[in-house]
Design an enzyme around this catalytic site. Structure first.
Site, short mmCIF file in Angstrom:
data_model
loop_
_atom_site.label_atom_id
_atom_site.label_comp_id
_atom_site.label_asym_id
_atom_site.label_seq_id
_atom_site.Cartn_x
_atom_site.Cartn_y
_atom_site.Cartn_z
N LYS A 1 -64.45 20.59 17.53
CA LYS A 1 -63.57 21.61 16.93
C LYS A 1 -62.90 21.10 15.65
O LYS A 1 -62.85 21.80 14.65
CB LYS A 1 -62.48 22.04 17.91
CG LYS A 1 -62.98 22.62 19.22
CD LYS A 1 -61.83 23.13 20.08
CE LYS A 1 -60.80 22.09 20.44
NZ LYS A 1 -61.24 21.02 21.33
N ARG B 1 -54.74 26.58 25.70
CA ARG B 1 -55.37 25.67 26.67
C ARG B 1 -55.46 26.30 28.05
O ARG B 1 -56.07 25.73 28.94
CB ARG B 1 -54.56 24.38 26.83
CG ARG B 1 -54.58 23.45 25.64
CD ARG B 1 -55.93 22.78 25.52
NE ARG B 1 -55.93 21.35 25.38
CZ ARG B 1 -55.82 20.69 24.23
NH1 ARG B 1 -55.66 21.31 23.11
NH2 ARG B 1 -55.90 19.37 24.22
N ARG C 1 -64.64 7.71 19.29
CA ARG C 1 -64.11 8.48 18.15
C ARG C 1 -63.08 7.65 17.37
O ARG C 1 -62.27 6.94 17.95
CB ARG C 1 -63.45 9.75 18.68
CG ARG C 1 -62.85 10.61 17.59
CD ARG C 1 -62.58 12.00 18.07
NE ARG C 1 -61.51 12.07 19.06
CZ ARG C 1 -61.06 13.21 19.56
NH1 ARG C 1 -61.62 14.35 19.23
NH2 ARG C 1 -60.09 13.21 20.44
N ARG D 1 -57.45 7.16 18.77
CA ARG D 1 -56.31 7.85 19.37
C ARG D 1 -55.94 7.18 20.70
O ARG D 1 -56.80 6.76 21.44
CB ARG D 1 -56.69 9.32 19.63
CG ARG D 1 -56.26 10.22 18.50
CD ARG D 1 -56.79 11.60 18.65
NE ARG D 1 -56.55 12.22 19.94
CZ ARG D 1 -56.79 13.51 20.20
NH1 ARG D 1 -57.28 14.29 19.25
NH2 ARG D 1 -56.56 14.01 21.39
N ARG E 1 -58.28 14.38 30.71
CA ARG E 1 -58.36 15.50 29.76
C ARG E 1 -59.56 16.40 30.06
O ARG E 1 -59.46 17.63 30.00
CB ARG E 1 -58.44 14.95 28.32
CG ARG E 1 -57.09 14.40 27.85
CD ARG E 1 -57.24 13.42 26.72
NE ARG E 1 -57.76 14.01 25.52
CZ ARG E 1 -58.43 13.32 24.59
NH1 ARG E 1 -58.67 12.03 24.75
NH2 ARG E 1 -58.87 13.93 23.51
P1 AMP Z 1 -55.83 17.58 21.19
O1 AMP Z 1 -55.50 16.90 19.89
O2 AMP Z 1 -56.04 19.05 21.04
O3 AMP Z 1 -56.95 16.89 21.93
O4 AMP Z 1 -54.54 17.43 22.11
C1 AMP Z 1 -54.03 16.17 22.48
C2 AMP Z 1 -53.00 16.32 23.57
O5 AMP Z 1 -51.90 17.11 23.09
C3 AMP Z 1 -53.46 17.05 24.81
O6 AMP Z 1 -54.14 16.20 25.72
C4 AMP Z 1 -52.14 17.54 25.38
O7 AMP Z 1 -51.40 16.48 25.97
C5 AMP Z 1 -51.39 17.95 24.12
N1 AMP Z 1 -51.67 19.34 23.74
C6 AMP Z 1 -52.31 19.77 22.61
N2 AMP Z 1 -52.38 21.10 22.58
C7 AMP Z 1 -51.81 21.53 23.73
C8 AMP Z 1 -51.58 22.82 24.29
N3 AMP Z 1 -52.00 23.93 23.69
N4 AMP Z 1 -50.93 22.88 25.49
C9 AMP Z 1 -50.52 21.79 26.11
N5 AMP Z 1 -50.70 20.54 25.66
C10 AMP Z 1 -51.33 20.40 24.46
#
Ligand code: AMP
Length: 212
Positions: free
Chosen positions: A15, A88, A125, A159, A170
């Site tokens: 994404k 999410r 990554r 990360r 995740r």
């Molecule tokens: P991402 O960068 O989208 O992979 O998000 C990294 C982390 O941020 C996730 O594993 C969650 O802990 C938190 N996070 C990001 N977006 C959301 C969301 N929409 N709702 C809840 N937690 C989020």
């Protein structure tokens, strides 16, 4: 104005990479709730301190916190956005409609990919800390080790949540929450599925067709 785009897909499904191309080629604005939360951690804000442990473990931050952050950082009257990492779960999808998108045209794109290959992808990554370019040591390694091809920065980071244990959490969270979200957009006739295991260029072509 182009339709607002909602990118749905597992962590590591591509994404972020596609969002960057949509920004550079089609002029979209990118909003990633993961990035917004990581900024809060970097700033050492109260919010950042609250969410740091949750994110490192790979769990979800509570809906209210993320929705507030999202709302504070986007203004749909100023252009078309790509929503990356939000929603999410089904409650977030409904809240996005009611509180952010309202009656503005939108489409959801699901990055469909075999989840079994993602764990290996995620632990390999790396992201450039200077320009945000995303690499993968398995299939898109930087030409010179540790140096960003795009900006020559030497700040290629992994990360904190791209470790085996958090990745497992995740992916588990994703599996248990995605189906109602897909049904929600499908029922509205707003869902397009793209085969995310194709090359990045092929995926982009499919994504672009959706946007037209
Ligand atoms: P991402 O960068 O989208 O992979 O998000 C990294 C982390 O941020 C996730 O594993 C969650 O802990 C938190 N996070 C990001 N977006 C959301 C969301 N929409 N709702 C809840 N937690 C989020």
């Amino acid at each position: 104005m182009k339709a607002q785009l909602i990118l749905l897909g597992a962590p590591g499904s591509g994404k972020g990479t596609q969002a960057a191309r949509l920004v550079s080629d089609l002029g979209y604005k990118h909003i990633s709730t993961g990035d917004l939360l990581r900024n809060e951690i970097a700033k050492e804000s109260e919010l950042g301190k609250k969410v740091q442990g949750i994110m490192t473990r790979g769990e979800l931050v509570d809906d209210t916190t993320v929705l507030e952050l999202l709302n504070a950082n986007c203004d749909l009257t100023s252009g078309s956005y790509i929503f990356d990492g939000f929603p999410r779960n089904l409650d977030q999808a409904k809240a996005l409609d009611l509180e952010v998108i309202k009656d503005v045209a939108h489409k959801a794109i699901y990055f469909d990919i075999d989840l079994d290959i993602l764990a290996e992808r995620l632990v390999n990554r790396r992201t450039c800390g200077d320009c945000g370019e995303i690499y993968n040591l398995l299939f898109k390694a930087p030409k010179a080790k540790g140096v960003c091809d795009k900006c020559s920065g030497t700040n290629l980071n992994q990360r904190k949540d791209d470790n085996e244990e958090s990745v497992k959490t995740r992916l588990g969270v994703f599996k248990s929450t995605i189906d109602p979200v897909l049904s929600y957009y499908e029922e509205k006739g707003a869902l397009k599925r793209v085969k995310a295991s194709a090359t990045s260029a092929e995926v982009f072509e499919e994504v672009k067709n959706t946007v037209k």
